[in-house]
Design a protein around this motif. Sequence first.
Motif, PDB file in Angstrom:
ATOM      1  N   ALA A 115       0.829  -1.212   0.000  1.00  0.00           N
ATOM      2  CA  ALA A 115       0.000   0.000   0.000  1.00  0.00           C
ATOM      3  C   ALA A 115       0.858   1.255   0.000  1.00  0.00           C
ATOM      4  O   ALA A 115       0.465   2.285  -0.557  1.00  0.00           O
ATOM      5  CB  ALA A 115      -0.926  -0.009   1.221  1.00  0.00           C
ATOM      6  N   SER A 116       2.041   1.160   0.595  1.00  0.00           N
ATOM      7  CA  SER A 116       2.924   2.330   0.635  1.00  0.00           C
ATOM      8  C   SER A 116       3.393   2.751  -0.753  1.00  0.00           C
ATOM      9  O   SER A 116       3.813   3.894  -0.951  1.00  0.00           O
ATOM     10  CB  SER A 116       4.141   2.042   1.513  1.00  0.00           C
ATOM     11  OG  SER A 116       4.886   0.949   0.996  1.00  0.00           O
ATOM     12  N   LEU A 117       3.305   1.850  -1.717  1.00  0.00           N
ATOM     13  CA  LEU A 117       3.663   2.167  -3.106  1.00  0.00           C
ATOM     14  C   LEU A 117       2.430   2.378  -3.975  1.00  0.00           C
ATOM     15  O   LEU A 117       2.547   2.478  -5.199  1.00  0.00           O
ATOM     16  CB  LEU A 117       4.536   1.060  -3.703  1.00  0.00           C
ATOM     17  CG  LEU A 117       5.875   0.786  -3.015  1.00  0.00           C
ATOM     18  CD1 LEU A 117       6.653  -0.280  -3.785  1.00  0.00           C
ATOM     19  CD2 LEU A 117       6.700   2.060  -2.892  1.00  0.00           C
ATOM     20  N   ASP A 209       9.150   3.363  -8.662  1.00  0.00           N
ATOM     21  CA  ASP A 209       9.180   4.168  -7.447  1.00  0.00           C
ATOM     22  C   ASP A 209       7.855   4.032  -6.702  1.00  0.00           C
ATOM     23  O   ASP A 209       7.818   3.667  -5.539  1.00  0.00           O
ATOM     24  CB  ASP A 209       9.464   5.635  -7.780  1.00  0.00           C
ATOM     25  CG  ASP A 209       9.463   6.515  -6.535  1.00  0.00           C
ATOM     26  OD1 ASP A 209      10.338   6.290  -5.680  1.00  0.00           O
ATOM     27  OD2 ASP A 209       8.574   7.378  -6.408  1.00  0.00           O
ATOM     28  N   ARG A 210       6.739   4.310  -7.412  1.00  0.00           N
ATOM     29  CA  ARG A 210       5.423   4.127  -6.816  1.00  0.00           C
ATOM     30  C   ARG A 210       4.351   4.322  -7.885  1.00  0.00           C
ATOM     31  O   ARG A 210       4.621   4.847  -8.969  1.00  0.00           O
ATOM     32  CB  ARG A 210       5.171   5.088  -5.665  1.00  0.00           C
ATOM     33  CG  ARG A 210       5.154   6.562  -6.014  1.00  0.00           C
ATOM     34  CD  ARG A 210       4.599   7.410  -4.865  1.00  0.00           C
ATOM     35  NE  ARG A 210       3.168   7.129  -4.640  1.00  0.00           N
ATOM     36  CZ  ARG A 210       2.694   6.492  -3.582  1.00  0.00           C
ATOM     37  NH1 ARG A 210       3.505   6.053  -2.635  1.00  0.00           N
ATOM     38  NH2 ARG A 210       1.401   6.303  -3.452  1.00  0.00           N
TER      39      ARG A 210
END
Length: 401
Positions: A115-117, A209-210
């Motif tokens: 989820a952080s990405l 990166d995301r």
Amino acid sequence: MSDIVVIGAGQAGAALVSKLRAAGHAGAITLIGAEPVLPYQRPPLSKAYLLGQMDEDRLMLRNAEFYADNAITLRLGAPVTGIDAAAKTVTLGDGTLRYDQLALTTGSIPRRLPASLGGDLPGVYTVRSLADVDAMRPEFRPGRRLVIVGGGYIGLEAAAVAAKLGLEVTLLEAAPRILQRVAAPETSDHIRALHARHGVQILEGIGLDRLLGETRVCGVRLADGRELPADFVITGVGVAPATALAELAGLTLDNGIATDAHGRTSDPAIWAAGDCASFPWQGGRLRLESVQNAIDQAELVAENMLGAGKDYHPMPWFWSDQYDTKLQIAGLSTGYDRIVTRGPEGEAVSFWYYHGETLLAVDAMNDPRAYMVGKRLLESGRSPDPARVADPATPLKTLLT
């Protein structure tokens, strides 16, 4: 008569219960599946089913009448929450089920972006289950922009479907080349060129990166700072063996659920087969993710649950369909130090993996003859002279003599 419970209603589970009954087991058989549908084929999900060339009924391995006629009880849409190995019970949402012997055919689960990405954003999909593909199918409309994260077979097959349907497709692979973990550079080069001819942009050696977006994914940011727009994203970054239930049962894990050569786990009443199971192989352990292995291993485990005492000797083969190219793979290429190329002859080419003078595997593109000859050679333990393989004047069938 013993009561047998099988957890996991995929290809391996369906093969195991069918073989149990065919081999003469007269006791109760229960097949438990977390999904609320009959056991079905997974390979067509990212190909014919996604393209709309195969309907849901044709995905099913057997119809409901088969299970009823063979007195196989189905518990579908029934996730298992625990196993008590000492009491020999399985816990479901509506109670417990006792077993004399238990088989785990729980398969594998897709790795997801955290989820952080941005991995939890709406519009981000994986290709694993029927529900996954049903959810993403409306996204496949001409002119839309798709970014695929992961250059393995699942990602490449999804890219081929999207390109055929008129989408703009970009595929990202963090490794230096697509298929790096499973194929030689020659096969990677062939598949890359195939996708380029169909307009797919493949970016290799570039990390993610995301994902971008607040209420829905709208793009991706690469590790080098570039940003790509996306109407939706598919992630194909590998799978992991589904071992959570085995861990709860206290079973030994080693690259999956560790079994002996018969398919028995560290608990003598519990067996495992398919994507979730690892087995002894050439002094180490091997876990195979393929339909063929799921069926062969499950059928052998069924026989061994009834006392056959047979060792598992896999003869691996795989396939992938992309556009009008059929890639067929025989054997395991691990440890190769040489690639012998045969062809191309029209659209057909094959790559033969050797370690020294020993044939390990064959990748055949639109060349079913090379695949079949290679498969028969591997099954018989024979290794043809690499020079003869490479010589187009050598008829393939003479390699067998």
